[in-house]
Design a protein around this motif. Structure first.
Motif, short mmCIF file in Angstrom:
data_model
loop_
_atom_site.label_atom_id
_atom_site.label_comp_id
_atom_site.label_asym_id
_atom_site.label_seq_id
_atom_site.Cartn_x
_atom_site.Cartn_y
_atom_site.Cartn_z
N LEU A 77 0.81 -1.22 0.00
CA LEU A 77 0.00 0.00 0.00
C LEU A 77 0.84 1.27 0.00
O LEU A 77 0.30 2.36 0.08
N TRP A 78 2.14 1.14 -0.09
CA TRP A 78 2.99 2.33 -0.03
C TRP A 78 2.70 3.30 -1.17
O TRP A 78 2.78 4.51 -1.01
N GLY A 79 2.35 2.76 -2.34
CA GLY A 79 2.03 3.64 -3.47
C GLY A 79 0.82 4.50 -3.19
O GLY A 79 0.81 5.70 -3.48
N SER A 80 -0.22 3.89 -2.60
CA SER A 80 -1.42 4.64 -2.27
C SER A 80 -1.14 5.69 -1.20
O SER A 80 -1.61 6.83 -1.29
N TYR A 81 -0.36 5.33 -0.20
CA TYR A 81 -0.04 6.29 0.84
C TYR A 81 0.85 7.41 0.32
O TYR A 81 0.79 8.54 0.82
N ALA A 82 1.67 7.11 -0.66
CA ALA A 82 2.47 8.17 -1.28
C ALA A 82 1.58 9.18 -1.99
O ALA A 82 1.83 10.39 -1.95
N LEU A 83 0.50 8.70 -2.64
CA LEU A 83 -0.46 9.61 -3.27
C LEU A 83 -1.15 10.49 -2.24
O LEU A 83 -1.32 11.69 -2.45
N ILE A 84 -1.56 9.88 -1.13
CA ILE A 84 -2.22 10.65 -0.07
C ILE A 84 -1.26 11.70 0.48
O ILE A 84 -1.62 12.87 0.65
N SER A 85 -0.03 11.27 0.74
CA SER A 85 0.96 12.20 1.28
C SER A 85 1.23 13.35 0.32
O SER A 85 1.27 14.51 0.72
#
Length: 300
Positions: A77-85
């Motif tokens: 899920l790091w990709g999704s959290y990078a988008l949120i960040s």
């Protein structure tokens, strides 16, 4: 095709709960611009934008520790959290702080960012697969048109650099809201925003330290209070009900509650900053609220 009656109550219940939770988040976010204005009285705009994320990140890390949860999300899920960040931890705070620093008033910024629900709905269609009914889009377009007409009438018919920065801010927030709401379907809202803030700490911590060392700081109760608000409320606590509401009520549908944010921000600007506005602002706000009522009656 007939819809069975036993299918309707759960949908209504989820939609109402989702709308209420989303609105609680909106109330929290509505004080962001006044809080930023106060913070800018004592801090550099870059320090306000990045430092608030550091403050929120430290609190988020402490919450994860107290809850005895992993301090990092699953690697998948790091990709999704990078988008949120990128959207809500960096994009929106940086662009909005710079816009206010360059002269955009709180009331003007509130009106421009009032386009955020329409941008969030578009992201929901592209990213989350939602398909709202035509009435939803008609009401959303009407709300966005009302806000756009008001903005151009107040700006002499032209967009300025602060306007462009505010548009970049709302697009960043729309992306972060949509991706965060997707994850909140399977994860508590506070954990979603916590992980987005924690994975940003390797950037926000050293950048904040450098900015604090090289920029001028003039401490006052107003500046510190504004900084604390945007760091603790706008950047962290407000996202807890907001993400939960979007996931429960539908990203595009519950997200339309943010059309009320310009009106709420105008109230705070009047009460806290003594900003004055005329009947055009009041009429624009009423038009927006009407559109909100229509969108809440149209199901996704």
């Amino acid at each position: 095709m007939a819809i069975r009656s036993d299918e309707l109550p759960p949908l209504r219940l989820d939609a109402r709960r989702g709308t209420l939770l989303a609105f609680l988040g909106v109330v929290s976010f509505s004080g962001s611009f006044p809080g930023t204005v106060f913070a800018l009285q004592g801090f550099d705009p870059w320090l306000v934008a990045i430092g608030r994320a550091l403050l929120a990140g430290v609190v988020a890390l402490a919450c994860l520790k107290v809850a005895r949860l992993p301090i990092l999300p699953p690697r998948r899920l790091w990709g999704s959290y990078a988008l949120i960040s990128g959207g809500v931890v960096f994009g929106f705070p940086v662009f909005s702080s710079l816009a206010l620093h360059l002269g955009a008033s709180t009331s003007h910024a509130a009106v421009v960012v009032g386009l955020l629900p329409a941008a969030t709905a578009c992201c929901a269609v592209l990213r989350a697969g939602e398909r709202p009914r035509p009435l939803f889009w008609i009401a959303s377009a009407a709300g966005a048109l009302s806000i756009t007409v008001f903005t151009f009438s107040q700006g002499g018919g032209a967009l300025t650099w602060p306007d462009l920065l505010l548009l970049a801010a709302l697009l960043s927030a729309a992306l972060g809201y949509t991706e965060g709401a997707r994850l909140t379907r399977d994860e508590a809202g506070w954990r979603v925003i916590s992980y987005a803030l924690v994975i940003s700490l390797p950037t926000t911590a050293p950048v904040t330290a450098v900015l604090a060392a090289v920029t001028e700081i003039n401490l006052s109760w107003a500046a510190v209070g504004g900084f604390a608000y945007v760091g603790l409320i706008s950047m962290f606590l407000g996202f807890v009900p907001w993400y939960a509401g979007l996931a429960m009520g539908g990203i595009a549908r519950a997200g339309q509650t943010q059309l009320t944010q310009p009106l709420l921000t105008l109230v705070w600007a009047w009460l806290l900053l003594d900003e004055r506005f005329g009947w055009a602002t009041v009429l624009g706000a009423l038009a927006v609220l009407t559109c909100v009522a229509v969108t809440q009656r149209s199901r996704s």
